[in-house]
Motif scaffolding. Structure first.
Motif, PDB file in Angstrom:
ATOM      1  N   ARG A  43    -122.716  16.650   0.055  1.00  0.00           N
ATOM      2  CA  ARG A  43    -124.131  17.021  -0.050  1.00  0.00           C
ATOM      3  C   ARG A  43    -124.376  18.501  -0.299  1.00  0.00           C
ATOM      4  NH1 ARG A  43    -123.711  15.761   5.556  1.00  0.00           N
ATOM      5  NH2 ARG A  43    -124.121  17.558   6.890  1.00  0.00           N
ATOM      6  N   HIS A  44    -123.322  19.318  -0.259  1.00  0.00           N
ATOM      7  CA  HIS A  44    -123.492  20.743  -0.567  1.00  0.00           C
ATOM      8  C   HIS A  44    -122.414  21.168  -1.554  1.00  0.00           C
ATOM      9  CE1 HIS A  44    -124.929  24.799  -0.109  1.00  0.00           C
ATOM     10  NE2 HIS A  44    -123.668  25.198  -0.035  1.00  0.00           N
ATOM     11  N   VAL A  45    -122.812  21.993  -2.528  1.00  0.00           N
ATOM     12  CA  VAL A  45    -121.870  22.443  -3.553  1.00  0.00           C
ATOM     13  C   VAL A  45    -122.050  23.939  -3.786  1.00  0.00           C
ATOM     14  CG1 VAL A  45    -123.460  21.802  -5.447  1.00  0.00           C
ATOM     15  CG2 VAL A  45    -121.006  22.038  -5.906  1.00  0.00           C
ATOM     16  N   GLY A  46    -120.918  24.597  -4.031  1.00  0.00           N
ATOM     17  CA  GLY A  46    -120.911  26.002  -4.414  1.00  0.00           C
ATOM     18  C   GLY A  46    -120.037  26.178  -5.644  1.00  0.00           C
ATOM     19  N   LEU A  47    -120.169  27.307  -6.301  1.00  0.00           N
ATOM     20  CA  LEU A  47    -119.399  27.620  -7.508  1.00  0.00           C
ATOM     21  C   LEU A  47    -118.352  28.671  -7.147  1.00  0.00           C
ATOM     22  CD1 LEU A  47    -119.433  27.149 -10.704  1.00  0.00           C
ATOM     23  CD2 LEU A  47    -120.521  29.383 -10.756  1.00  0.00           C
ATOM     24  N   HIS A  48    -117.076  28.289  -7.237  1.00  0.00           N
ATOM     25  CA  HIS A  48    -115.984  29.210  -6.917  1.00  0.00           C
ATOM     26  C   HIS A  48    -115.998  30.372  -7.899  1.00  0.00           C
ATOM     27  CE1 HIS A  48    -111.517  30.235  -7.004  1.00  0.00           C
ATOM     28  NE2 HIS A  48    -111.933  30.588  -5.807  1.00  0.00           N
ATOM     29  N   THR A  49    -115.927  31.591  -7.369  1.00  0.00           N
ATOM     30  CA  THR A  49    -115.955  32.781  -8.224  1.00  0.00           C
ATOM     31  C   THR A  49    -114.621  33.517  -8.247  1.00  0.00           C
ATOM     32  OG1 THR A  49    -116.864  34.108  -6.398  1.00  0.00           O
ATOM     33  CG2 THR A  49    -118.447  33.121  -7.945  1.00  0.00           C
ATOM     34  N   GLY A  50    -113.658  33.034  -7.476  1.00  0.00           N
ATOM     35  CA  GLY A  50    -112.344  33.665  -7.422  1.00  0.00           C
ATOM     36  C   GLY A  50    -112.099  34.284  -6.060  1.00  0.00           C
ATOM     37  N   ASP A  51    -110.838  34.454  -5.720  1.00  0.00           N
ATOM     38  CA  ASP A  51    -110.433  35.109  -4.478  1.00  0.00           C
ATOM     39  C   ASP A  51    -111.077  34.501  -3.237  1.00  0.00           C
ATOM     40  OD1 ASP A  51    -108.766  36.948  -5.849  1.00  0.00           O
ATOM     41  OD2 ASP A  51    -110.529  38.165  -6.324  1.00  0.00           O
ATOM     42  N   GLN A  96    -114.704  29.748   3.030  1.00  0.00           N
ATOM     43  CA  GLN A  96    -114.440  29.347   4.407  1.00  0.00           C
ATOM     44  C   GLN A  96    -115.497  29.859   5.380  1.00  0.00           C
ATOM     45  OE1 GLN A  96    -112.337  26.991   4.971  1.00  0.00           O
ATOM     46  NE2 GLN A  96    -111.579  27.051   2.881  1.00  0.00           N
ATOM     47  N   GLY A  97    -116.434  30.660   4.904  1.00  0.00           N
ATOM     48  CA  GLY A  97    -117.475  31.193   5.781  1.00  0.00           C
ATOM     49  C   GLY A  97    -118.712  30.330   5.867  1.00  0.00           C
ATOM     50  N   PHE A  98    -118.693  29.155   5.257  1.00  0.00           N
ATOM     51  CA  PHE A  98    -119.883  28.303   5.242  1.00  0.00           C
ATOM     52  C   PHE A  98    -119.954  27.495   6.536  1.00  0.00           C
ATOM     53  CE2 PHE A  98    -122.184  24.403   3.726  1.00  0.00           C
ATOM     54  CZ  PHE A  98    -123.422  25.010   3.631  1.00  0.00           C
ATOM     55  N   GLY A  99    -120.321  28.174   7.590  1.00  0.00           N
ATOM     56  CA  GLY A  99    -120.507  27.519   8.884  1.00  0.00           C
ATOM     57  C   GLY A  99    -119.268  26.752   9.316  1.00  0.00           C
ATOM     58  N   GLU A 100    -119.498  25.590   9.895  1.00  0.00           N
ATOM     59  CA  GLU A 100    -118.414  24.751  10.389  1.00  0.00           C
ATOM     60  C   GLU A 100    -117.941  23.754   9.330  1.00  0.00           C
ATOM     61  OE1 GLU A 100    -116.882  25.138  13.418  1.00  0.00           O
ATOM     62  OE2 GLU A 100    -118.126  26.942  13.414  1.00  0.00           O
ATOM     63  N   ALA A 101    -118.588  23.777   8.178  1.00  0.00           N
ATOM     64  CA  ALA A 101    -118.248  22.807   7.135  1.00  0.00           C
ATOM     65  C   ALA A 101    -116.866  23.086   6.570  1.00  0.00           C
ATOM     66  CB  ALA A 101    -119.282  22.855   6.015  1.00  0.00           C
ATOM     67  N   VAL A 102    -116.180  22.029   6.225  1.00  0.00           N
ATOM     68  CA  VAL A 102    -114.883  22.178   5.572  1.00  0.00           C
ATOM     69  C   VAL A 102    -115.003  21.656   4.147  1.00  0.00           C
ATOM     70  CG1 VAL A 102    -113.549  22.015   7.694  1.00  0.00           C
ATOM     71  CG2 VAL A 102    -114.067  19.951   6.434  1.00  0.00           C
ATOM     72  N   PRO A 124    -111.786  30.114 -10.889  1.00  0.00           N
ATOM     73  CA  PRO A 124    -113.205  30.438 -10.968  1.00  0.00           C
ATOM     74  C   PRO A 124    -113.949  29.405 -11.822  1.00  0.00           C
ATOM     75  CG  PRO A 124    -111.913  32.422 -11.189  1.00  0.00           C
ATOM     76  CD  PRO A 124    -110.940  31.261 -11.233  1.00  0.00           C
ATOM     77  N   GLY A 125    -115.133  29.042 -11.375  1.00  0.00           N
ATOM     78  CA  GLY A 125    -115.946  28.051 -12.070  1.00  0.00           C
ATOM     79  C   GLY A 125    -115.836  26.662 -11.479  1.00  0.00           C
ATOM     80  N   ASP A 126    -114.779  26.410 -10.710  1.00  0.00           N
ATOM     81  CA  ASP A 126    -114.643  25.093 -10.082  1.00  0.00           C
ATOM     82  C   ASP A 126    -115.767  24.896  -9.067  1.00  0.00           C
ATOM     83  OD1 ASP A 126    -112.364  24.660 -11.581  1.00  0.00           O
ATOM     84  OD2 ASP A 126    -110.978  25.016  -9.925  1.00  0.00           O
ATOM     85  N   LEU A 127    -116.165  23.648  -8.900  1.00  0.00           N
ATOM     86  CA  LEU A 127    -117.202  23.299  -7.936  1.00  0.00           C
ATOM     87  C   LEU A 127    -116.543  22.922  -6.619  1.00  0.00           C
ATOM     88  CD1 LEU A 127    -119.499  21.117 -10.224  1.00  0.00           C
ATOM     89  CD2 LEU A 127    -119.689  23.556  -9.711  1.00  0.00           C
ATOM     90  N   VAL A 128    -117.063  23.476  -5.540  1.00  0.00           N
ATOM     91  CA  VAL A 128    -116.516  23.243  -4.209  1.00  0.00           C
ATOM     92  C   VAL A 128    -117.564  22.455  -3.413  1.00  0.00           C
ATOM     93  CG1 VAL A 128    -115.595  24.331  -2.144  1.00  0.00           C
ATOM     94  CG2 VAL A 128    -115.281  25.425  -4.368  1.00  0.00           C
ATOM     95  N   PHE A 129    -117.165  21.283  -2.928  1.00  0.00           N
ATOM     96  CA  PHE A 129    -118.087  20.390  -2.223  1.00  0.00           C
ATOM     97  C   PHE A 129    -117.758  20.345  -0.740  1.00  0.00           C
ATOM     98  CE2 PHE A 129    -118.054  19.177  -6.590  1.00  0.00           C
ATOM     99  CZ  PHE A 129    -119.390  18.934  -6.868  1.00  0.00           C
ATOM    100  N   VAL A 145    -109.291  18.856  -8.450  1.00  0.00           N
ATOM    101  CA  VAL A 145    -108.198  19.822  -8.394  1.00  0.00           C
ATOM    102  C   VAL A 145    -107.869  20.135  -6.929  1.00  0.00           C
ATOM    103  CG1 VAL A 145    -108.702  20.860 -10.635  1.00  0.00           C
ATOM    104  CG2 VAL A 145    -109.738  21.814  -8.605  1.00  0.00           C
ATOM    105  N   ALA A 146    -106.648  20.536  -6.694  1.00  0.00           N
ATOM    106  CA  ALA A 146    -106.213  20.922  -5.352  1.00  0.00           C
ATOM    107  C   ALA A 146    -106.643  22.355  -5.068  1.00  0.00           C
ATOM    108  CB  ALA A 146    -104.698  20.806  -5.250  1.00  0.00           C
ATOM    109  N   ALA A 147    -106.836  22.656  -3.800  1.00  0.00           N
ATOM    110  CA  ALA A 147    -107.242  24.005  -3.411  1.00  0.00           C
ATOM    111  C   ALA A 147    -106.264  25.058  -3.933  1.00  0.00           C
ATOM    112  CB  ALA A 147    -107.367  24.095  -1.894  1.00  0.00           C
ATOM    113  N   ALA A 148    -104.984  24.732  -3.977  1.00  0.00           N
ATOM    114  CA  ALA A 148    -103.969  25.687  -4.429  1.00  0.00           C
ATOM    115  C   ALA A 148    -104.092  26.017  -5.911  1.00  0.00           C
ATOM    116  CB  ALA A 148    -102.575  25.145  -4.129  1.00  0.00           C
ATOM    117  N   THR A 149    -104.756  25.166  -6.687  1.00  0.00           N
ATOM    118  CA  THR A 149    -104.893  25.393  -8.125  1.00  0.00           C
ATOM    119  C   THR A 149    -106.338  25.686  -8.528  1.00  0.00           C
ATOM    120  OG1 THR A 149    -105.127  23.021  -8.576  1.00  0.00           O
ATOM    121  CG2 THR A 149    -102.889  23.950  -8.647  1.00  0.00           C
ATOM    122  N   MET A 150    -107.186  25.959  -7.550  1.00  0.00           N
ATOM    123  CA  MET A 150    -108.593  26.245  -7.823  1.00  0.00           C
ATOM    124  C   MET A 150    -108.732  27.495  -8.683  1.00  0.00           C
ATOM    125  SD  MET A 150    -111.705  26.366  -5.031  1.00  0.00           S
ATOM    126  CE  MET A 150    -110.684  27.213  -3.847  1.00  0.00           C
TER     127      MET A 150
END
Length: 123
Positions: A82-90, A109-115, A71-76, A64-69
């Motif tokens: 090698r790193h994944v988080g679970l989008h919770t909204g906002d 966007q606060g996860f260090g320098e990673a994009v 809650p529940g989507d996985l963000v890599f 999915v695109a960032a614009a349509t993300m």
């Protein structure tokens, strides 16, 4: 609300309930987690099976695109997913940042320098 929303809400609730637990390399719960162990356990609690490793989870759903993300989507992160988080909204996510830290909810966007490298909807 999409058809994915009820399961996603369950995954998000599970992940948020793990906040504060220690991050341990290779851990898949219930007392500690690594990043992929947390997302796997969260979606398992919602009735969806995911592979164990982050780079495998990156291929286990619909991109999915960032614009349509939602809650529940996985963000890599990182080119090798090698790193994944679970989008919770906002713009927030729950993740296990790494050994020596604790599971936490923070801005994507606060996860260090990673994009963000990829976003996947598991269900």
């Amino acid at each position: 609300m999409s058809s994915h929303a009820p399961r996603a809400a369950g995954a998000v609730a599970f992940a948020r309930a793990q906040v504060g637990k220690p991050c341990v390399w290779g851990a898949a719960g219930p007392g500690s987690y690594d990043c992929a162990g947390l997302t796997q356990a969260a979606w398992r609690a919602a009735g969806v099976a995911l592979p164990r490793a982050a780079h495998e989870q990156a291929l286990a759903g619909t991109p999915v695109a960032a614009a349509t993300m939602e809650p529940g989507d996985l963000v890599f992160f990182f080119d090798d997913d090698r790193h994944v988080g679970l989008h919770t909204g906002d713009g927030m996510m729950v993740h296990a940042p790494g050994p020596g830290s604790a599971v936490r909810e923070e801005p994507i966007q606060g996860f260090g320098e990673a994009v963000v490298h990829r976003i996947v909807r598991p269900a």
